[in-house]
Design a protein around this motif. Structure first.
Motif, short mmCIF file in Angstrom:
data_model
loop_
_atom_site.label_atom_id
_atom_site.label_comp_id
_atom_site.label_asym_id
_atom_site.label_seq_id
_atom_site.Cartn_x
_atom_site.Cartn_y
_atom_site.Cartn_z
N VAL A 108 0.83 -1.21 0.01
CA VAL A 108 -0.13 -0.06 0.03
C VAL A 108 0.72 1.36 0.05
CG1 VAL A 108 -1.64 1.46 1.44
CG2 VAL A 108 -1.74 -0.93 1.01
N LEU A 109 2.00 1.39 0.91
CA LEU A 109 2.87 2.27 0.84
C LEU A 109 3.40 2.73 -0.40
CD1 LEU A 109 4.30 2.20 4.56
CD2 LEU A 109 2.41 3.66 3.60
N ALA A 110 4.06 1.48 -1.27
CA ALA A 110 4.64 1.61 -2.28
C ALA A 110 3.78 2.24 -3.28
CB ALA A 110 5.02 0.26 -2.70
N GLN A 111 2.45 2.37 -3.13
CA GLN A 111 1.57 3.03 -4.43
C GLN A 111 1.16 4.37 -4.06
OE1 GLN A 111 -1.72 0.11 -4.14
NE2 GLN A 111 -0.54 -1.67 -5.24
N TYR A 112 1.66 4.82 -3.03
CA TYR A 112 1.48 6.22 -2.77
C TYR A 112 1.87 7.11 -3.71
CZ TYR A 112 -1.52 6.29 1.53
OH TYR A 112 -2.72 5.99 2.35
N PRO A 113 3.40 6.98 -3.96
CA PRO A 113 3.83 8.03 -4.96
C PRO A 113 3.13 8.07 -6.06
CG PRO A 113 5.44 6.66 -4.00
CD PRO A 113 4.35 6.11 -3.27
N VAL A 114 2.37 7.05 -6.73
CA VAL A 114 1.98 7.13 -8.07
C VAL A 114 0.46 7.71 -7.84
CG1 VAL A 114 0.81 5.46 -9.63
CG2 VAL A 114 2.99 4.93 -8.78
N ASN A 125 4.99 7.01 -14.50
CA ASN A 125 4.90 6.24 -13.45
C ASN A 125 6.48 6.54 -12.58
OD1 ASN A 125 4.15 4.15 -11.97
ND2 ASN A 125 5.36 2.47 -13.03
N ARG A 126 6.55 7.76 -12.48
CA ARG A 126 7.88 8.17 -11.66
C ARG A 126 7.31 8.91 -10.41
NH1 ARG A 126 11.20 11.17 -16.48
NH2 ARG A 126 11.62 9.36 -17.65
N PRO A 127 7.74 8.58 -9.25
CA PRO A 127 7.33 9.12 -7.78
C PRO A 127 8.12 10.30 -7.63
CG PRO A 127 8.90 7.31 -7.38
CD PRO A 127 8.58 7.38 -9.24
N VAL A 128 7.42 11.23 -7.06
CA VAL A 128 7.89 12.40 -6.38
C VAL A 128 9.22 12.00 -5.06
CG1 VAL A 128 7.52 14.54 -4.92
CG2 VAL A 128 6.04 13.90 -6.87
N ALA A 129 10.36 12.38 -5.20
CA ALA A 129 11.25 12.11 -4.55
C ALA A 129 10.79 11.95 -2.71
CB ALA A 129 12.85 12.81 -4.70
N ASP A 130 9.99 13.17 -2.65
CA ASP A 130 9.75 13.35 -1.23
C ASP A 130 8.66 12.56 -0.82
OD1 ASP A 130 10.65 14.49 1.24
OD2 ASP A 130 9.17 16.24 1.04
N ASP A 131 7.67 12.11 -1.69
CA ASP A 131 6.66 11.45 -1.21
C ASP A 131 6.58 10.35 -0.14
OD1 ASP A 131 4.65 11.46 -4.29
OD2 ASP A 131 4.96 13.02 -2.51
N PRO A 132 7.64 9.26 -0.32
CA PRO A 132 7.69 8.43 0.70
C PRO A 132 8.08 8.91 2.16
CG PRO A 132 9.02 7.78 -1.26
CD PRO A 132 8.45 9.26 -1.39
N LEU A 170 8.73 -0.85 5.77
CA LEU A 170 7.60 0.50 5.31
C LEU A 170 8.30 1.37 4.40
CD1 LEU A 170 6.72 1.42 9.23
CD2 LEU A 170 5.69 0.06 7.60
N ALA A 171 9.65 1.30 4.17
CA ALA A 171 10.43 2.22 3.06
C ALA A 171 10.88 1.47 2.25
CB ALA A 171 11.46 2.93 3.96
N ALA A 172 10.25 0.40 1.70
CA ALA A 172 10.86 -0.38 0.59
C ALA A 172 9.94 -0.09 -0.88
CB ALA A 172 10.79 -2.03 0.71
N TRP A 173 10.43 0.89 -1.52
CA TRP A 173 9.75 1.44 -2.34
C TRP A 173 9.98 0.62 -3.81
CZ3 TRP A 173 6.71 4.08 0.16
CH2 TRP A 173 7.07 4.78 1.34
#
Length: 513
Positions: A108-114, A125-132, A170-173
């Motif tokens: 679930v957390l991995a999908q937050y940046p998208v 399909n690129r996450p914002v660096a600060d989102d995690p 929790l921080a494995a993106w």
């Protein structure tokens, strides 16, 4: 103003709406509220389904269901459940539920940046660096609340690992289905960790603020100067103590002292200023101790006296010079002097009762009381009318042990509306010290006092008054007592006076007669 109680009530309200069939966007209603809202929502949904026998097919309700099998099935069926509810299930008492929740949470957390991307970046399909880091920051208060549960330590450990640069679930993106060269199991970057720690250490939520500060200190990110600056700026005493201890340790280890000690000395918290005064010795600035002999905090004054003695000075001589200098004497200087004075200094303190500054007069009165020195009653009665509230309060404290010997009529006159509020309160305190009918008359009279604080004191006295004892002991005439009781009942009501079905109420008419 933020309130944990209000958040919990909001969470329960959303739960009741959900269970009773109201179509509510649960996540949308709870996001932005504190962690207590999510915890209360989970408990209320479970309670309602267990004790009212209501079955709700909404996935949010199933995720909080009393039956662990239904909770586990909801975790498996729901593609993107609210991270907060999944986090709560990570501390579930059923092993199968919490193990599945811990696997789902990472996804679930991995999908937050998208989900938080603008449209163009979503297409790439690129996450914002600060989102995690922002996602984890938002989840931290709830994580810490759950950490007190039997199985709640896992998420806290994972959060600490992520902030420390170690691997964390929790921080494995990652992105399922993409080549490992495109997405891999990466922890937060150094920049993300620093940004997150700064946000946690500045959080308005105190447990989060303290957690972020502790982790930041464990990481050893700051030098003595920055540690001292943060200690001085901190408004939470516990967190301020953590920064202060770290700053002192850094100074003791030989860190740069320029500006660090001065930052500590400029704090509004006594504990931090006291640490700064102590640090003056290591900085070779012990001669500055006399600047803090008249500090407003007793702990700072004590540290200043200690430092002065270590440097070979005499605090008593410094204090005496302070209070005999009209240009430098202050209330706190007098208070500091009384902390080292003896009975031989009583005449000096008596002379300060005529000083034009109210805080000085009040401090002198307090010092005389501390030394057990007697002050003439007429002088103390005159000070009840002093323009300084602190001086009037100290005069009342002097007179209180002998309040029964004072003229109750003169004190009652000082409770009249023509006097200052602090004079009325001081006189009322002495009348309460006398007790009996004098206290009762003043209490009833002050129920309409223009000062809210005085009205509250009088109200408390009247509401707790034992009217029958006053009648039985003959403290007041029956007619007078009946009139006071009637007046009190008119202003406060029989319910507050507890007269409805009490012996006092049954005898009200008899007393008035």
């Amino acid at each position: 103003m933020w309130s944990a109680t209000a958040d919990a009530a909001w969470g329960r309200g959303v739960a009741r709406q959900l269970v009773h069939g109201v179509s509510v966007p649960v996540a949308g209603r709870l996001v932005g509220n504190g962690p207590e809202a999510w915890i209360a929502f989970d408990r209320e949904v479970r309670r309602l389904q267990r004790f009212q026998g209501v079955h709700v097919d909404r996935l949010e309700a199933r995720l909080c269901h009393p039956d662990g099998r239904i909770r586990a099935a909801a975790l498996a069926a729901w593609r993107n459940p609210p991270a907060q509810l999944v986090l709560i299930r990570c501390a579930d008492w059923v092993p199968q539920v919490r193990e599945r929740a811990r696997r789902v949470l990472g996804r679930v957390l991995a999908q937050y940046p998208v989900r938080t991307r603008d449209r163009a970046r979503r297409a790439l399909n690129r996450p914002v660096a600060d989102d995690p880091a922002r996602v984890l920051t938002a989840l931290t208060p709830l994580t810490l609340r759950l950490g007190g549960r039997e199985h709640g330590g896992w998420a806290v450990e994972q959060l600490e690992a992520a902030l420390s640069g170690r691997y964390s679930s929790l921080a494995a993106w990652w992105r399922p289905g993409l080549p490992s060269t495109t997405w891999s199991w990466n922890s937060l970057t150094a920049g993300q960790r620093e940004a997150m720690l700064d946000r946690l250490a500045g959080s308005a939520d105190r447990p989060t603020r303290r957690f972020g500060t502790r982790v930041a200190l464990d990481c050893g990110r700051y030098g003595a100067r920055e540690l001292a600056r943060r200690a001085a700026a901190e408004h939470d005493p516990v967190t301020g103590r953590m920064w202060t201890d770290a700053a002192l340790a850094a100074l003791a280890a030989g860190g740069p002292e320029e500006g660090a000690v001065d930052a500590l000395l400029g704090s509004r918290f006594p504990a931090v200023r006291a640490a700064g005064v102590t640090a003056l010795r290591r900085a070779g600035r012990a001669e500055e101790a006399d600047r803090f002999l008249a500090d407003r905090a007793g702990s700072v004054r004590a540290c200043a006296r200690w430092l002065l003695r270590q440097a070979g000075g005499d605090p008593y001589a410094h204090y005496r010079a302070l209070i005999t200098d009209p240009g430098r004497v202050s209330g706190y200087a007098v208070t500091g002097f009384t902390e080292v004075a003896g009975r031989e200094d009583v005449p000096l303190l008596r002379a300060l009762l005529e000083h034009p500054a109210g805080p000085v007069r009040a401090a002198a009165l307090a010092g005389l009381r501390k030394l057990g020195a007697r002050v003439e009653t007429p002088a103390l009665l005159a000070l009840l009318e002093d323009s300084s509230a602190s001086a009037a309060r100290e005069a009342a404290l002097h007179l209180l042990p002998g309040a029964r010997r004072l003229d109750s009529a003169a004190l009652a006159d000082l409770t009249g509306p023509q006097w200052r509020p602090h004079t009325r309160r001081a006189a009322f305190r002495l009348l309460c010290g006398r007790g009996g009918s004098a206290e009762l008359r003043a209490s009833v009279a002050l129920l309409t006092d223009p000062d809210p604080g005085t009205r509250r004191l009088a109200r408390d006295r009247v509401a707790a008054w034992d009217w029958l004892s006053t009648l039985d002991e003959g403290e007041a005439a029956r007619a007078e007592l009946g009139g006071l009781l009637a007046r009190a009942a008119e202003l406060l009501g029989a319910r507050e006076l507890r007269l409805n079905h009490s012996p006092q109420g049954l005898r009200l008419h008899e007393t008035r007669a």
